[in-house]
Design an enzyme around this catalytic site. Structure first.
Site, PDB file in Angstrom:
ATOM      1  N   LYS A 104     -30.464 -58.805 -39.864  1.00 49.18           N
ATOM      2  CA  LYS A 104     -31.109 -57.949 -40.862  1.00 49.18           C
ATOM      3  C   LYS A 104     -31.738 -58.750 -42.000  1.00 49.18           C
ATOM      4  O   LYS A 104     -32.829 -58.419 -42.476  1.00 49.18           O
ATOM      5  CB  LYS A 104     -30.086 -56.963 -41.450  1.00 49.18           C
ATOM      6  CG  LYS A 104     -29.453 -56.032 -40.442  1.00 49.18           C
ATOM      7  CD  LYS A 104     -30.420 -54.993 -39.959  1.00 49.18           C
ATOM      8  CE  LYS A 104     -29.733 -53.981 -39.066  1.00 49.18           C
ATOM      9  NZ  LYS A 104     -30.648 -52.969 -38.543  1.00 49.18           N
ATOM     10  N   ASN A 200     -25.723 -41.709 -39.951  1.00 58.20           N
ATOM     11  CA  ASN A 200     -26.813 -42.662 -39.736  1.00 58.20           C
ATOM     12  C   ASN A 200     -27.177 -42.833 -38.267  1.00 58.20           C
ATOM     13  O   ASN A 200     -27.780 -43.835 -37.882  1.00 58.20           O
ATOM     14  CB  ASN A 200     -26.474 -44.030 -40.347  1.00 58.20           C
ATOM     15  CG  ASN A 200     -26.307 -43.951 -41.843  1.00 58.20           C
ATOM     16  OD1 ASN A 200     -27.060 -43.283 -42.529  1.00 58.20           O
ATOM     17  ND2 ASN A 200     -25.286 -44.616 -42.363  1.00 58.20           N
ATOM     18  N   GLU A 240     -38.788 -49.719 -37.291  1.00 59.29           N
ATOM     19  CA  GLU A 240     -38.312 -48.539 -37.995  1.00 59.29           C
ATOM     20  C   GLU A 240     -38.608 -48.651 -39.487  1.00 59.29           C
ATOM     21  O   GLU A 240     -38.479 -49.718 -40.081  1.00 59.29           O
ATOM     22  CB  GLU A 240     -36.813 -48.352 -37.752  1.00 59.29           C
ATOM     23  CG  GLU A 240     -36.480 -48.284 -36.260  1.00 59.29           C
ATOM     24  CD  GLU A 240     -35.079 -47.767 -35.996  1.00 59.29           C
ATOM     25  OE1 GLU A 240     -34.366 -47.436 -36.967  1.00 59.29           O
ATOM     26  OE2 GLU A 240     -34.707 -47.691 -34.815  1.00 59.29           O
ATOM     27  N   GLU A 253     -35.853 -51.972 -39.880  1.00 56.40           N
ATOM     28  CA  GLU A 253     -35.409 -52.927 -38.878  1.00 56.40           C
ATOM     29  C   GLU A 253     -36.330 -52.838 -37.673  1.00 56.40           C
ATOM     30  O   GLU A 253     -37.129 -51.917 -37.547  1.00 56.40           O
ATOM     31  CB  GLU A 253     -33.969 -52.648 -38.439  1.00 56.40           C
ATOM     32  CG  GLU A 253     -33.791 -51.313 -37.721  1.00 56.40           C
ATOM     33  CD  GLU A 253     -32.364 -51.092 -37.255  1.00 56.40           C
ATOM     34  OE1 GLU A 253     -31.569 -52.044 -37.311  1.00 56.40           O
ATOM     35  OE2 GLU A 253     -32.052 -49.975 -36.816  1.00 56.40           O
ATOM     36  N   ASN A 255     -36.037 -52.890 -33.481  1.00 55.29           N
ATOM     37  CA  ASN A 255     -35.170 -52.868 -32.310  1.00 55.29           C
ATOM     38  C   ASN A 255     -35.907 -53.487 -31.139  1.00 55.29           C
ATOM     39  O   ASN A 255     -36.963 -52.999 -30.722  1.00 55.29           O
ATOM     40  CB  ASN A 255     -34.752 -51.431 -31.978  1.00 55.29           C
ATOM     41  CG  ASN A 255     -33.684 -50.928 -32.922  1.00 55.29           C
ATOM     42  OD1 ASN A 255     -32.643 -51.559 -33.079  1.00 55.29           O
ATOM     43  ND2 ASN A 255     -33.939 -49.818 -33.579  1.00 55.29           N
ATOM     44  N   ARG A 257     -35.710 -53.596 -27.950  1.00 54.86           N
ATOM     45  CA  ARG A 257     -35.289 -53.033 -26.667  1.00 54.86           C
ATOM     46  C   ARG A 257     -35.999 -51.700 -26.447  1.00 54.86           C
ATOM     47  O   ARG A 257     -36.747 -51.242 -27.300  1.00 54.86           O
ATOM     48  CB  ARG A 257     -33.776 -52.802 -26.675  1.00 54.86           C
ATOM     49  CG  ARG A 257     -33.327 -51.775 -27.698  1.00 54.86           C
ATOM     50  CD  ARG A 257     -31.829 -51.523 -27.642  1.00 54.86           C
ATOM     51  NE  ARG A 257     -31.412 -50.441 -28.512  1.00 54.86           N
ATOM     52  CZ  ARG A 257     -31.134 -50.556 -29.799  1.00 54.86           C
ATOM     53  NH1 ARG A 257     -31.227 -51.754 -30.381  1.00 54.86           N
ATOM     54  NH2 ARG A 257     -30.752 -49.524 -30.514  1.00 54.86           N
ATOM     55  N   PHE A 313     -19.870 -33.105 -38.131  1.00 57.03           N
ATOM     56  CA  PHE A 313     -21.123 -32.980 -37.370  1.00 57.03           C
ATOM     57  C   PHE A 313     -21.065 -33.663 -36.009  1.00 57.03           C
ATOM     58  O   PHE A 313     -22.086 -33.820 -35.353  1.00 57.03           O
ATOM     59  CB  PHE A 313     -22.313 -33.531 -38.170  1.00 57.03           C
ATOM     60  CG  PHE A 313     -22.544 -32.802 -39.460  1.00 57.03           C
ATOM     61  CD1 PHE A 313     -22.975 -31.488 -39.469  1.00 57.03           C
ATOM     62  CD2 PHE A 313     -22.326 -33.437 -40.673  1.00 57.03           C
ATOM     63  CE1 PHE A 313     -23.179 -30.804 -40.671  1.00 57.03           C
ATOM     64  CE2 PHE A 313     -22.527 -32.766 -41.874  1.00 57.03           C
ATOM     65  CZ  PHE A 313     -22.956 -31.443 -41.866  1.00 57.03           C
TER      66      PHE A 313
END
Length: 632
Positions: A104, A200, A240, A253, A255, A257, A313
């Protein structure tokens, strides 16, 4: 072939081998999806692909490989981690891009250097020696959040470092799909709106976003491509962003993949992303230019999980799928899954059951199809989150597009409670339960379509019943004409018709000329019926007037006093126990930490009391409802 090792870093990266000697594992993939992509049989890529993924994504890759005429083998345990390495090519970006974007802190510095908008913040490592107190309201909360976040990071990624950034209030989470080859070409394939989240983690995604205008979309896409080129990225990837209410966007970030939510991009662009990844890995240049990438229609994805949506949730649920039926008989519905009826959902992997995708010419059409798909999805044996998914996609705020990452806690501040019945909805449910009860009674009187006793008087056509629902009791009058029942509920007449096939998992009915699909989850001789109506399970009791009168004299079961006991809300493993017998705890004090699916949950005392007994210890596996600690 020579021996090779699949490292932990690359274990979930797709591998390609021209020759291999592994045994294939059968997977289930149910989806009907049309691509505008042409599969050129003359374009030679690979003979065989080794897939180092599991579940639905492995099945998804196999589907495209089959269309391309490529054989596949799957790795599904650590035992298979070593075999041959000669002539192996990674399908995905190179290790430099994976490591650069996987860190990160490093990825943020690289994004800055590539002129990508980043969130202002501290670019170093946050040390445990001081308290971060930027957004949190209490130092204690911050310390606990820091500790749990560090532990989750270490458990999930083997790295407990934390990055601190400026807080973006009420943001949207919007990501850009990128595709790049090894010849310096890179494209952005539009955006995906991923703002509906819990803990998240994404729950519902859609493409495109209702929020972006063409200028913002282009700016985000161009910055995503800049970042991809800066790390010499070659494959499909996702950049993102967090987007504030003024459409300012910030890099979050990348990703490296194929993302879970990639199907909705495939739906609106017509591209098969797995095919594109395979072509890039073989060294072919991209076939498309940026101006070739369309936005055709609208696609929505619901992540169907084996979770209890009434607990934070969605806390994980385990069990065996005793009955499983995907709604792929409906038009423009795609289901990517890696399970089938009889499959086990365990505590060791992500509890995702499938990715349910619907497509339409408009957003309204895609939402309507999603509503029908959720109603027609049969999942028995595990608790699932379809009640929450259906409430989200039918919520007026979601329909309007006014969403942020805070949608769930804002709309359900006291937690999710399921569908809240209106007066009309209550009458519909009561009438349907009464009609179902009568249908079952009539069916029990017949043998192979004929009355059991030939001397039985003329078949009954009117009934007086009592229906109990949510602590309320309704006296109803039912009359029948063929397959149509007329039910008087609270002075209002409700007409219910259907085939009343009691052996079917689905119960399609028409209620006052409105088609509905319910599910009868359970039914017993005592009149207890569990119906899934508008996504939510409701327990209904249907009794004759005589039985209802007599049942009023039956003693009621006294509910358990839960203030003095702490039970595990989910299956998982005990990470830590913070108390011992004789300790005095305050209300809200942490008692223990349970981890499931790499998520850590701190369990607290419901009241101030002395610890009477402790029934668990660190390292143990516990089931849902197991007694952990008892207070005096």
């Amino acid at each position: 072939m020579a021996a090779y090792m699949i490292t932990s870093t690359l274990r979930r990266v797709l591998l390609v081998a021209k020759h291999a000697s592994f045994q294939s594992r059968c997977c289930v993939a149910s989806s009907r999806v049309q691509y505008s992509t042409v599969y050129d049989s003359n374009e030679k890529t690979f003979d065989k692909i080794l897939i180092a993924n599991r579940g639905e994504i492995a099945c998804r890759v196999m589907k495209t490989c089959k269309k391309m005429g490529i054989k596949t083998v799957a790795v599904h345990s650590d035992v298979d981690a070593s075999a041959a390495a000669e002539d192996v090519v990674f399908i995905g970006p190179d290790t430099h891009a994976i490591h650069a974007m996987g860190d990160k802190i490093e990825s943020k510095l690289l994004a800055k250097a590539a002129n990508v908008n980043v969130i202002p913040g501290f670019d170093g490592v946050v040390e445990v020696s001081y308290t971060v107190n930027m957004v949190v309201l209490a130092t204690t909360f911050c310390k606990e959040g820091f500790r749990l976040s560090s532990q989750e990071a270490a458990s999930s990624f083997g790295d407990d470092r934390l990055l601190i950034e400026k807080f973006v209030d009420n943001p949207r989470h919007i990501e850009i799909q990128v595709l790049a080859d090894k010849h310096g070409n890179a494209l952005w394939l539009n955006e995906r709106e991923c703002s509906i989240q819990r803990r998240n983690q994404k729950v519902v995604e859609e493409a495109p976003s209702t929020f972006l205008d063409p200028e913002t979309r282009r700016a985000m896409g161009e910055q995503a491509v800049q970042l991809a080129k800066a790390v010499q990225y070659s494959s499909a990837g996702t950049v993102e962003f967090l987007v504030d209410s003024n459409k300012n966007f910030y890099f979050l970030e990348m990703n490296t993949r194929l993302q879970v939510e990639h199907p909705i991009t495939e739906c609106i662009t017509g591209l098969d992303l797995v095919q594109q990844m395979i072509r890039v890995a073989k060294g072919f240049p991209l076939l498309h230019k940026q101006e070739d990438i369309p936005i055709n229609g609208w696609a929505i994805e619901s992540r169907v999980y084996a979770e209890d949506p009434y607990k934070s949730f969605g806390l994980p649920s385990i069990g065996r799928l005793s009955q499983y039926q995907e709604p792929i008989h409906l038009p423009k519905v795609r289901v990517d899954s890696g399970i089938q009826e009889g499959s086990d959902i365990s505590i060791y992997y992500d509890p995702m059951i499938s990715k349910l995708v619907t497509y339409g010419a408009t957003r309204a059409e895609a939402l309507q199809r999603m509503e029908a798909a959720l109603d027609n999805y049969v999942i028995r044996g595990v608790t699932h989150n379809i009640p929450l998914l259906r409430e989200i996609i039918t919520h007026p705020r979601f329909i309007s597009g006014d969403i942020t990452t805070n949608f769930l806690p804002e709309e359900y501040p006291e937690g999710f409670k399921g569908h809240q019945l209106t007066s009309e909805g209550r009458r519909e449910l009561v009438a349907t339960a009464a009609a179902l009860y009568v249908s079952a009674q009539l069916r029990s009187q017949r043998f192979l379509g004929n009355l059991r006793v030939s001397t039985t008087p003329q078949e009954q056509r009117q009934w007086e019943l009592c229906v109990e629902l949510e602590k309320g009791s309704h006296t109803v009058a039912v009359s029948r004409s063929g397959s149509t029942f007329t039910v008087e509920v609270d002075g209002v007449t409700v007409e219910v018709s259907g085939e009343w096939n009691l052996a079917s998992a689905l119960l399609p009915v028409t209620i006052n000329r409105t088609p509905r699909v319910l599910q009868c989850l359970s039914r017993d001789a005592g009149g207890d019926i569990t119906l899934q109506y508008l996504g939510t399970q409701f327990k209904v009791r249907v009794l004759s007037q005589l039985v209802s009168t007599l049942s009023a004299h039956m003693p009621e079961k006294v509910p358990e006093d839960t203030s003095s006991i702490l039970r595990s809300p989910m299956p998982g493993s005990v990470v830590a126990v913070s108390v011992k017998p004789g300790d005095v705890v305050a209300e809200g004090q942490e008692i223990c930490v349970i981890e499931a699916m790499k998520m850590q949950n701190s369990l607290i005392a419901a009241k101030a009391a002395k610890v009477k007994s402790v029934h668990c210890k660190a390292g143990e596996t516990v089931g849902e409802g197991d007694l952990l600690v008892q207070l005096e």
